[in-house]
Write a protein that holds these residues in place. Sequence first.
Motif, PDB file in Angstrom:
ATOM      1  N   MET A  23       0.828  -1.211   0.000  1.00 22.80           N
ATOM      2  CA  MET A  23       0.000   0.000   0.000  1.00 22.80           C
ATOM      3  C   MET A  23       0.858   1.256   0.000  1.00 22.80           C
ATOM      4  N   LEU A  24       1.859   1.270   0.865  1.00 24.05           N
ATOM      5  CA  LEU A  24       2.715   2.449   0.989  1.00 24.05           C
ATOM      6  C   LEU A  24       3.557   2.671  -0.263  1.00 24.05           C
ATOM      7  N   ALA A  25       4.066   1.576  -0.833  1.00 25.48           N
ATOM      8  CA  ALA A  25       4.861   1.694  -2.063  1.00 25.48           C
ATOM      9  C   ALA A  25       3.990   2.196  -3.216  1.00 25.48           C
ATOM     10  N   ALA A  26       2.784   1.656  -3.334  1.00 21.53           N
ATOM     11  CA  ALA A  26       1.882   2.062  -4.423  1.00 21.53           C
ATOM     12  C   ALA A  26       1.474   3.521  -4.280  1.00 21.53           C
ATOM     13  N   GLU A  27       1.151   3.920  -3.076  1.00 18.42           N
ATOM     14  CA  GLU A  27       0.714   5.296  -2.803  1.00 18.42           C
ATOM     15  C   GLU A  27       1.813   6.309  -3.108  1.00 18.42           C
ATOM     16  N   ASN A  28       3.048   5.887  -2.932  1.00 25.46           N
ATOM     17  CA  ASN A  28       4.172   6.793  -3.144  1.00 25.46           C
ATOM     18  C   ASN A  28       4.828   6.624  -4.520  1.00 25.46           C
ATOM     19  N   GLY A  29       4.221   5.801  -5.363  1.00 21.92           N
ATOM     20  CA  GLY A  29       4.689   5.678  -6.739  1.00 21.92           C
ATOM     21  C   GLY A  29       5.972   4.899  -6.931  1.00 21.92           C
ATOM     22  N   HIS A  30       6.279   3.993  -6.023  1.00 22.87           N
ATOM     23  CA  HIS A  30       7.511   3.199  -6.120  1.00 22.87           C
ATOM     24  C   HIS A  30       7.235   1.902  -6.883  1.00 22.87           C
ATOM     25  N   ARG A  31       7.168   2.029  -8.199  1.00 23.43           N
ATOM     26  CA  ARG A  31       6.783   0.910  -9.057  1.00 23.43           C
ATOM     27  C   ARG A  31       7.687  -0.309  -8.874  1.00 23.43           C
ATOM     28  N   ALA A  32       9.000  -0.102  -8.819  1.00 17.33           N
ATOM     29  CA  ALA A  32       9.924  -1.230  -8.683  1.00 17.33           C
ATOM     30  C   ALA A  32       9.688  -1.974  -7.370  1.00 17.33           C
ATOM     31  N   ILE A  33       9.396  -1.240  -6.312  1.00 14.39           N
ATOM     32  CA  ILE A  33       9.125  -1.883  -5.025  1.00 14.39           C
ATOM     33  C   ILE A  33       7.789  -2.615  -5.070  1.00 14.39           C
ATOM     34  N   VAL A  34       6.793  -2.019  -5.722  1.00 18.41           N
ATOM     35  CA  VAL A  34       5.500  -2.696  -5.906  1.00 18.41           C
ATOM     36  C   VAL A  34       5.743  -4.029  -6.620  1.00 18.41           C
ATOM     37  N   GLN A  35       6.551  -4.021  -7.675  1.00 19.08           N
ATOM     38  CA  GLN A  35       6.837  -5.251  -8.416  1.00 19.08           C
ATOM     39  C   GLN A  35       7.537  -6.280  -7.524  1.00 19.08           C
ATOM     40  N   GLN A  36       8.520  -5.829  -6.754  1.00 22.69           N
ATOM     41  CA  GLN A  36       9.242  -6.742  -5.856  1.00 22.69           C
ATOM     42  C   GLN A  36       8.304  -7.358  -4.825  1.00 22.69           C
ATOM     43  N   LEU A  37       7.456  -6.541  -4.237  1.00 26.19           N
ATOM     44  CA  LEU A  37       6.535  -7.040  -3.222  1.00 26.19           C
ATOM     45  C   LEU A  37       5.540  -8.029  -3.818  1.00 26.19           C
ATOM     46  N   MET A  38       5.049  -7.738  -5.006  1.00 24.41           N
ATOM     47  CA  MET A  38       4.113  -8.675  -5.638  1.00 24.41           C
ATOM     48  C   MET A  38       4.826  -9.979  -6.005  1.00 24.41           C
ATOM     49  N   HIS A  39       6.072  -9.876  -6.438  1.00 26.89           N
ATOM     50  CA  HIS A  39       6.861 -11.071  -6.727  1.00 26.89           C
ATOM     51  C   HIS A  39       7.050 -11.914  -5.457  1.00 26.89           C
ATOM     52  N   ALA A  40       7.065 -11.251  -4.303  1.00 22.22           N
ATOM     53  CA  ALA A  40       7.203 -11.936  -3.010  1.00 22.22           C
ATOM     54  C   ALA A  40       5.836 -12.317  -2.430  1.00 22.22           C
ATOM     55  N   ASN A  41       4.824 -12.299  -3.284  1.00 24.06           N
ATOM     56  CA  ASN A  41       3.466 -12.719  -2.905  1.00 24.06           C
ATOM     57  C   ASN A  41       2.779 -11.801  -1.901  1.00 24.06           C
ATOM     58  N   ALA A  42       3.023 -10.515  -1.994  1.00 22.50           N
ATOM     59  CA  ALA A  42       2.295  -9.568  -1.151  1.00 22.50           C
ATOM     60  C   ALA A  42       0.807  -9.676  -1.482  1.00 22.50           C
ATOM     61  N   ALA A  43      -0.020  -9.535  -0.474  1.00 21.64           N
ATOM     62  CA  ALA A  43      -1.470  -9.638  -0.652  1.00 21.64           C
ATOM     63  C   ALA A  43      -1.990  -8.396  -1.372  1.00 21.64           C
ATOM     64  N   VAL A  44      -2.343  -8.546  -2.631  1.00 19.49           N
ATOM     65  CA  VAL A  44      -2.777  -7.431  -3.477  1.00 19.49           C
ATOM     66  C   VAL A  44      -4.151  -6.909  -3.051  1.00 19.49           C
ATOM     67  N   ARG A  45      -4.963  -7.762  -2.455  1.00 20.96           N
ATOM     68  CA  ARG A  45      -6.344  -7.392  -2.125  1.00 20.96           C
ATOM     69  C   ARG A  45      -6.550  -6.988  -0.666  1.00 20.96           C
ATOM     70  N   SER A  46      -5.489  -6.854   0.097  1.00 18.24           N
ATOM     71  CA  SER A  46      -5.613  -6.421   1.494  1.00 18.24           C
ATOM     72  C   SER A  46      -6.136  -4.992   1.566  1.00 18.24           C
ATOM     73  N   VAL A  47      -6.826  -4.683   2.656  1.00 20.23           N
ATOM     74  CA  VAL A  47      -7.298  -3.319   2.900  1.00 20.23           C
ATOM     75  C   VAL A  47      -6.821  -2.850   4.264  1.00 20.23           C
ATOM     76  N   ASP A  48      -6.670  -1.540   4.404  1.00 23.97           N
ATOM     77  CA  ASP A  48      -6.253  -0.962   5.679  1.00 23.97           C
ATOM     78  C   ASP A  48      -7.478  -0.724   6.568  1.00 23.97           C
ATOM     79  N   SER A  49      -7.283  -0.059   7.681  1.00 23.59           N
ATOM     80  CA  SER A  49      -8.371   0.157   8.642  1.00 23.59           C
ATOM     81  C   SER A  49      -9.482   1.055   8.108  1.00 23.59           C
ATOM     82  N   THR A  50      -9.222   1.767   7.011  1.00 24.71           N
ATOM     83  CA  THR A  50     -10.265   2.603   6.402  1.00 24.71           C
ATOM     84  C   THR A  50     -10.912   1.920   5.195  1.00 24.71           C
ATOM     85  N   GLY A  51     -10.466   0.698   4.907  1.00 23.70           N
ATOM     86  CA  GLY A  51     -11.005  -0.044   3.780  1.00 23.70           C
ATOM     87  C   GLY A  51     -10.295   0.209   2.469  1.00 23.70           C
TER      88      GLY A  51
END
Length: 125
Positions: A23-51
Motif C-alpha cells: 500500500m505504501l509503495a503504491a501510494e508513493n509511486g515506487h513501481r519497482a518496489i510494488v513489483q518486488q513485493l508482488m513477486h514476493a506474494n504480497a497480498a494485493v487485495r488487502s485493505v487498511d483500517s479505512t477499507g
Amino acid sequence: SSLLLQAQANASAANSAGETPLMLAAENGHRAIVQQLMHANAAVRSVDSTGMSALMRAVQACKADCVRELLAAHAAVETRDKSGNTALALACNGTASEARTGIVTQLLQAQANPSTANSIGQLRS
C-alpha cells in the motif's frame, strides 16, 4: 525492501493502521518496489483500517504506473472503502489531469463499474 524480502520478511505484514508495504509503495509511486513485493506474494487485495486497498491508494495519489502493475496482478477494482468509494470513484474525485484520465481508462478496461454509488448515493463517474 529487497534486503527484507531476501531475509524472507512477510511481504504482507501490516502496521497498526492496517497499512502494508505494498500500500505504501503504491501510494508513493515506487513501481519497482510494488513489483518486488508482488513477486514476493504480497497480498494485493488487502485493505487498511479505512477499507483502502493498495490499488485505491495508488489511484488516489495518481500513480498510474503502480495502478497498471496492481491491475495486472488482478487487484480488485470493486473494493469499497468505509465511505463506500471504489477506486473508480476515487479516480473521478481528483483534480482533472491527463494521468488521472489514463487511470480512469485503465480502471474501466479492468471492468470497474461506472454506475457504482458510494454509501451516500453519489455517482462519481
